[in-house]
Write a protein that holds these residues in place. Structure first.
Motif, PDB file in Angstrom:
ATOM      1  N   LYS A 140       0.771  -1.183   0.084  1.00  0.00           N
ATOM      2  CA  LYS A 140       0.013   0.083  -0.142  1.00  0.00           C
ATOM      3  C   LYS A 140       0.754   1.084   0.093  1.00  0.00           C
ATOM      4  N   LYS A 141       1.872   1.222   0.848  1.00  0.00           N
ATOM      5  CA  LYS A 141       2.824   2.418   0.825  1.00  0.00           C
ATOM      6  C   LYS A 141       3.317   2.801  -0.586  1.00  0.00           C
ATOM      7  N   ASP A 142       3.863   1.417  -1.150  1.00  0.00           N
ATOM      8  CA  ASP A 142       4.536   1.682  -2.469  1.00  0.00           C
ATOM      9  C   ASP A 142       3.635   1.899  -3.598  1.00  0.00           C
ATOM     10  N   ASN A 143       2.488   1.766  -3.547  1.00  0.00           N
ATOM     11  CA  ASN A 143       1.434   2.083  -4.374  1.00  0.00           C
ATOM     12  C   ASN A 143       1.108   3.566  -4.193  1.00  0.00           C
ATOM     13  N   GLU A 144       0.992   3.892  -2.833  1.00  0.00           N
ATOM     14  CA  GLU A 144       0.778   5.451  -2.656  1.00  0.00           C
ATOM     15  C   GLU A 144       1.898   6.172  -3.330  1.00  0.00           C
ATOM     16  N   MET A 145       3.042   5.663  -3.365  1.00  0.00           N
ATOM     17  CA  MET A 145       4.169   6.508  -3.638  1.00  0.00           C
ATOM     18  C   MET A 145       4.243   6.305  -5.188  1.00  0.00           C
ATOM     19  N   LEU A 146       3.979   5.279  -5.679  1.00  0.00           N
ATOM     20  CA  LEU A 146       3.838   5.114  -7.194  1.00  0.00           C
ATOM     21  C   LEU A 146       2.623   5.950  -7.668  1.00  0.00           C
ATOM     22  N   PHE A 147       1.616   6.015  -7.028  1.00  0.00           N
ATOM     23  CA  PHE A 147       0.408   6.741  -7.497  1.00  0.00           C
ATOM     24  C   PHE A 147       0.903   8.215  -7.435  1.00  0.00           C
ATOM     25  N   THR A 148       1.489   8.747  -6.352  1.00  0.00           N
ATOM     26  CA  THR A 148       2.039  10.106  -6.281  1.00  0.00           C
ATOM     27  C   THR A 148       2.869  10.509  -7.579  1.00  0.00           C
ATOM     28  N   GLU A 149       3.906   9.519  -7.774  1.00  0.00           N
ATOM     29  CA  GLU A 149       4.603   9.606  -8.988  1.00  0.00           C
ATOM     30  C   GLU A 149       3.956   9.521  -9.953  1.00  0.00           C
ATOM     31  N   THR A 150       2.946   8.776 -10.300  1.00  0.00           N
ATOM     32  CA  THR A 150       2.186   8.641 -11.683  1.00  0.00           C
ATOM     33  C   THR A 150       1.489  10.076 -11.829  1.00  0.00           C
ATOM     34  N   GLN A 151       0.774  10.446 -10.685  1.00  0.00           N
ATOM     35  CA  GLN A 151       0.174  12.138 -10.757  1.00  0.00           C
ATOM     36  C   GLN A 151       1.081  13.130 -11.045  1.00  0.00           C
ATOM     37  N   THR A 152       2.217  12.912 -10.704  1.00  0.00           N
ATOM     38  CA  THR A 152       3.181  14.078 -11.268  1.00  0.00           C
ATOM     39  C   THR A 152       3.827  13.875 -12.498  1.00  0.00           C
ATOM     40  N   LEU A 153       3.702  12.772 -12.861  1.00  0.00           N
ATOM     41  CA  LEU A 153       4.126  12.301 -14.350  1.00  0.00           C
ATOM     42  C   LEU A 153       2.859  12.854 -15.459  1.00  0.00           C
ATOM     43  N   LYS A 154       1.704  12.602 -14.916  1.00  0.00           N
ATOM     44  CA  LYS A 154       0.402  12.942 -15.802  1.00  0.00           C
ATOM     45  C   LYS A 154       0.369  14.285 -15.839  1.00  0.00           C
ATOM     46  N   GLU A 155       0.704  15.003 -14.528  1.00  0.00           N
ATOM     47  CA  GLU A 155       0.609  16.599 -14.700  1.00  0.00           C
ATOM     48  C   GLU A 155       1.614  16.996 -15.669  1.00  0.00           C
ATOM     49  N   ARG A 156       2.992  16.637 -15.747  1.00  0.00           N
ATOM     50  CA  ARG A 156       3.816  16.993 -16.386  1.00  0.00           C
ATOM     51  C   ARG A 156       3.507  16.676 -17.870  1.00  0.00           C
ATOM     52  N   GLN A 157       3.007  15.396 -18.215  1.00  0.00           N
ATOM     53  CA  GLN A 157       2.656  14.823 -19.359  1.00  0.00           C
ATOM     54  C   GLN A 157       1.250  15.633 -20.124  1.00  0.00           C
TER      55      GLN A 157
END
Length: 315
Positions: A140-157
């Motif tokens: 869950k912790k890894d998923n939350e970090m991955l979700f945060t990173e994914t959201q950041t990447l989506k915003e950049r994208q």
């Protein structure tokens, strides 16, 4: 005298026998009472032991039911994260099998050996349960970090997409401007007629006698355009009669093309290599029969757009 004493002795013996029999019966009753007391105590102890065993069995069943619920919770959590775990499903199956065996015990048949065996298995399941909870918590912790990173990447994208979209629109607008700027234009459009004797005639007012016309001759120049590429161009001529219909004949080079996405007939066509020198272009068209009287229109096209237009009249 001896005869009188004999009955008395017999009576005494009888009394003694009765007393002895009474004492024997009393002893037997005492023994039976004692045995009954001991049996009652044993029964009470047995009932107490059975009650304890049944209580232990109920507690063990509840413990396994709790283990099953926890393993099923873990399975649902993993499924919620889009993960599958065959080993977890195997644990649930093992717990179900143990539950089935525990529920099959008859009253009082849950021995100390059974209690110890199932308690050890339960402790082992609990240890596995804690380990899996730790793994799920880390996931869950890894998923939350991955979700945060994914959201950041989506915003950049998204920002990059917006930037690319802006660039694409700018390029599209620029391309459209260049395309418009690079369009050819026909200038100095002149119309002449050729009679049956192959003599050419021109008129400043573009008025000619229909009966003398054998061919229509259209000449013009392609204006200079420094933006237009020097390449092969396909020039179409449409000769429109007074009713607006275009003259065309497949045997003499006529056909169809698209104007603003709509199919239209052309009278003649030719390929030229545009060289930006105001080069002259000429069309000569022979209808093959008499021309209609009235105003005629000449339209010139290149790359599907109108580059020039003029009119003449046949009387």
């Amino acid at each position: 005298m001896e005869q009188e004493q004999a009955p008395e002795r017999r009576n005494n013996n009888r009394v003694l026998l009765i007393v002895a029999l009474f004492l024997v019966l009393l002893g037997i009753n005492g023994i039976l009472f004692y045995m009954n007391q001991q049996k009652s105590k044993q029964n009470e102890q047995l009932a107490a032991d059975i009650k304890v065993k049944d209580t232990k069995l109920e507690e063990q069943i509840k413990q396994y039911e709790a283990l099953k619920a926890d393993f099923e919770r873990q399975s649902q959590e993993l499924q919620g994260m889009g993960l599958a775990n065959d080993s977890l499903e195997a644990k649930i199956a093992s717990v179900n099998a143990d539950l089935l065996k525990l529920r099959s015990f008859r009253a009082g048949s849950f021995s100390l050996a059974d209690q110890k065996r199932y308690q050890q298995r339960a402790q082992n399941f609990e240890r596995q349960l804690r380990q899996k909870d730790d793994e799920i918590a880390q996931l869950k912790k890894d998923n939350e970090m991955l979700f945060t990173e994914t959201q950041t990447l989506k915003e950049r994208q998204n920002k990059l997409t917006d930037t690319l979209g802006t660039i694409a629109r700018s390029n599209q607008e620029l391309s459209e401007k260049v395309a418009i700027a690079s369009r050819l234009q026909a200038e100095n459009i002149r119309v002449g007629v050729v009679n049956r004797r192959n003599k050419e005639a021109q008129d400043e007012d573009n008025e000619f006698k229909a009966k003398r016309v054998e061919k229509i001759k259209v000449t013009f120049n392609l204006s200079r355009n420094d933006v237009a590429p020097k390449e092969t161009k396909l020039i179409m001529m449409r000769l429109l009669e007074p009713d607006g219909s275009a003259l065309y004949n497949l045997s003499t080079g006529g056909g169809t093309f698209l104007i603003d996405g709509n199919e239209a007939f052309y009278t003649a066509k030719q390929e030229i290599v545009y060289d930006n020198t105001r080069q002259p272009v000429q069309f000569v068209y022979a209808k093959g029969n008499e021309y209609k009287t009235g105003p005629h229109t000449v339209e010139l096209y290149a790359d599907g757009y109108l580059i020039g237009k003029t009119t003449f009249t046949l009387k």
